[in-house]
Write a protein that holds these residues in place. Structure first.
Motif, mmCIF file in Angstrom:
data_model
loop_
_atom_site.group_PDB
_atom_site.id
_atom_site.type_symbol
_atom_site.label_atom_id
_atom_site.label_comp_id
_atom_site.label_asym_id
_atom_site.label_seq_id
_atom_site.Cartn_x
_atom_site.Cartn_y
_atom_site.Cartn_z
ATOM 1 N N PRO A 125 2.548 17.225 18.174
ATOM 2 C CA PRO A 125 3.050 17.789 16.910
ATOM 3 C C PRO A 125 2.581 16.992 15.686
ATOM 4 N N GLN A 126 2.620 15.662 15.790
ATOM 5 C CA GLN A 126 2.054 14.807 14.750
ATOM 6 C C GLN A 126 0.864 14.096 15.385
ATOM 7 N N TYR A 127 -0.265 14.094 14.695
ATOM 8 C CA TYR A 127 -1.452 13.456 15.250
ATOM 9 C C TYR A 127 -1.154 12.011 15.629
ATOM 10 N N GLU A 128 -1.684 11.593 16.763
ATOM 11 C CA GLU A 128 -1.536 10.217 17.209
ATOM 12 C C GLU A 128 -2.910 9.551 17.195
ATOM 13 N N PHE A 129 -2.946 8.322 16.688
ATOM 14 C CA PHE A 129 -4.186 7.579 16.542
ATOM 15 C C PHE A 129 -4.224 6.432 17.552
ATOM 16 N N TYR A 130 -5.420 6.144 18.047
ATOM 17 C CA TYR A 130 -5.591 5.079 19.032
ATOM 18 C C TYR A 130 -6.982 4.454 18.866
ATOM 19 N N PRO A 131 -7.120 3.167 19.196
ATOM 20 C CA PRO A 131 -8.410 2.496 19.039
ATOM 21 C C PRO A 131 -9.440 3.003 20.050
ATOM 22 N N LEU A 132 -10.660 3.122 19.590
ATOM 23 C CA LEU A 132 -11.787 3.452 20.461
ATOM 24 C C LEU A 132 -12.641 2.221 20.738
ATOM 25 N N TRP A 165 0.832 -1.192 0.000
ATOM 26 C CA TRP A 165 0.000 0.000 0.000
ATOM 27 C C TRP A 165 0.871 1.248 0.000
ATOM 28 N N SER A 166 0.406 2.262 -0.698
ATOM 29 C CA SER A 166 1.091 3.553 -0.671
ATOM 30 C C SER A 166 0.722 4.259 0.641
ATOM 31 N N PRO A 167 1.544 5.210 1.056
ATOM 32 C CA PRO A 167 1.192 5.996 2.242
ATOM 33 C C PRO A 167 -0.186 6.659 2.106
ATOM 34 N N LYS A 168 -0.519 7.090 0.899
ATOM 35 C CA LYS A 168 -1.827 7.736 0.673
ATOM 36 C C LYS A 168 -2.968 6.763 0.968
ATOM 37 N N THR A 169 -2.819 5.512 0.557
ATOM 38 C CA THR A 169 -3.837 4.496 0.821
ATOM 39 C C THR A 169 -4.006 4.290 2.324
ATOM 40 N N ILE A 170 -2.893 4.218 3.040
ATOM 41 C CA ILE A 170 -2.944 4.013 4.486
ATOM 42 C C ILE A 170 -3.586 5.224 5.164
ATOM 43 N N HIS A 171 -3.243 6.418 4.705
ATOM 44 C CA HIS A 171 -3.885 7.622 5.244
ATOM 45 C C HIS A 171 -5.398 7.563 5.025
ATOM 46 N N SER A 172 -5.812 7.098 3.856
ATOM 47 C CA SER A 172 -7.247 6.987 3.560
ATOM 48 C C SER A 172 -7.925 5.992 4.504
ATOM 49 N N LEU A 173 -7.261 4.860 4.755
ATOM 50 C CA LEU A 173 -7.818 3.860 5.673
ATOM 51 C C LEU A 173 -7.941 4.431 7.084
ATOM 52 N N ILE A 174 -6.911 5.151 7.517
ATOM 53 C CA ILE A 174 -6.953 5.774 8.844
ATOM 54 C C ILE A 174 -8.108 6.762 8.920
ATOM 55 N N SER A 175 -8.259 7.590 7.895
ATOM 56 C CA SER A 175 -9.347 8.582 7.875
ATOM 57 C C SER A 175 -10.714 7.920 7.937
ATOM 58 N N ARG A 176 -10.885 6.830 7.196
ATOM 59 C CA ARG A 176 -12.171 6.104 7.236
ATOM 60 C C ARG A 176 -12.450 5.566 8.619
ATOM 61 N N LEU A 177 -11.415 5.032 9.270
ATOM 62 C CA LEU A 177 -11.596 4.478 10.618
ATOM 63 C C LEU A 177 -11.945 5.572 11.629
ATOM 64 N N VAL A 178 -11.369 6.743 11.456
ATOM 65 C CA VAL A 178 -11.712 7.873 12.325
ATOM 66 C C VAL A 178 -13.165 8.280 12.086
ATOM 67 N N LYS A 179 -13.572 8.376 10.816
ATOM 68 C CA LYS A 179 -14.961 8.738 10.485
ATOM 69 C C LYS A 179 -15.961 7.717 11.013
ATOM 70 N N LYS A 180 -15.579 6.454 11.005
ATOM 71 C CA LYS A 180 -16.452 5.400 11.515
ATOM 72 C C LYS A 180 -16.522 5.398 13.042
ATOM 73 N N GLY A 181 -15.632 6.143 13.672
ATOM 74 C CA GLY A 181 -15.635 6.231 15.120
ATOM 75 C C GLY A 181 -14.936 5.089 15.831
ATOM 76 N N VAL A 182 -14.078 4.374 15.120
ATOM 77 C CA VAL A 182 -13.347 3.287 15.759
ATOM 78 C C VAL A 182 -11.905 3.672 16.102
ATOM 79 N N LEU A 183 -11.440 4.782 15.543
ATOM 80 C CA LEU A 183 -10.135 5.333 15.903
ATOM 81 C C LEU A 183 -10.335 6.741 16.446
ATOM 82 N N GLY A 184 -9.583 7.037 17.498
ATOM 83 C CA GLY A 184 -9.547 8.389 18.017
ATOM 84 C C GLY A 184 -8.265 9.058 17.580
#
Length: 123
Positions: free
Chosen positions: A65-72, A40-59
């Motif tokens: 300084p750099q956004y940190e992601f964590y499971p909800l 996967w390209s970094p762009k694809t992974i960014h898209s997956l992360i964004s979808r997971l945030v929108k779905k409410g499963v990642l916070g």
């Protein structure tokens, strides 16, 4: 952790596994973790992360300084929900039918049979 109210795709599931192992992580760390086993390209992974945030499963912690992601959502809860959904879709909700099909068609070791029996006896 909250209950999951949406489906996680196979690709999103891979991202979640990384975060269930270690969190919080920046997008760069998630990309690094996935680079060795996915094309996967970094762009694809960014898209997956964004979808997971929108779905409410990642916070997202936006105070770093750099956004940190964590499971909800808890991994065990997601596994149980996926299992229930699979049994409902494929076996019309019959756990007995699923187990019967599995036991008839799969080679199960004596150790696995003993473990299944122990679980049934405990239940």
């Amino acid at each position: 952790m909250k209950k999951i109210d949406c489906k996680i795709s196979d690709a999103e599931w891979i991202v979640m596994k990384v975060l269930w192992e270690e969190a919080p992580l920046t997008a760069a760390k998630i990309i690094e973790a996935l680079s060795s086993n996915k094309e996967w390209s970094p762009k694809t992974i960014h898209s997956l992360i964004s979808r997971l945030v929108k779905k409410g499963v990642l916070g997202v912690n936006k105070e770093t300084p750099q956004y940190e992601f964590y499971p909800l959502v808890d991994k065990r809860d997601v596994i149980l929900e996926e299992t229930r959904s699979f049994i409902q879709k494929v076996y019309d909700g019959s756990l007995q039918l699923m187990l019967a099909n599995f036991i008839k068609d799969e080679k199960i070791s004596e150790k696995e049979i003993e473990e299944l029996q122990r679980l049934l006896d405990k239940k």
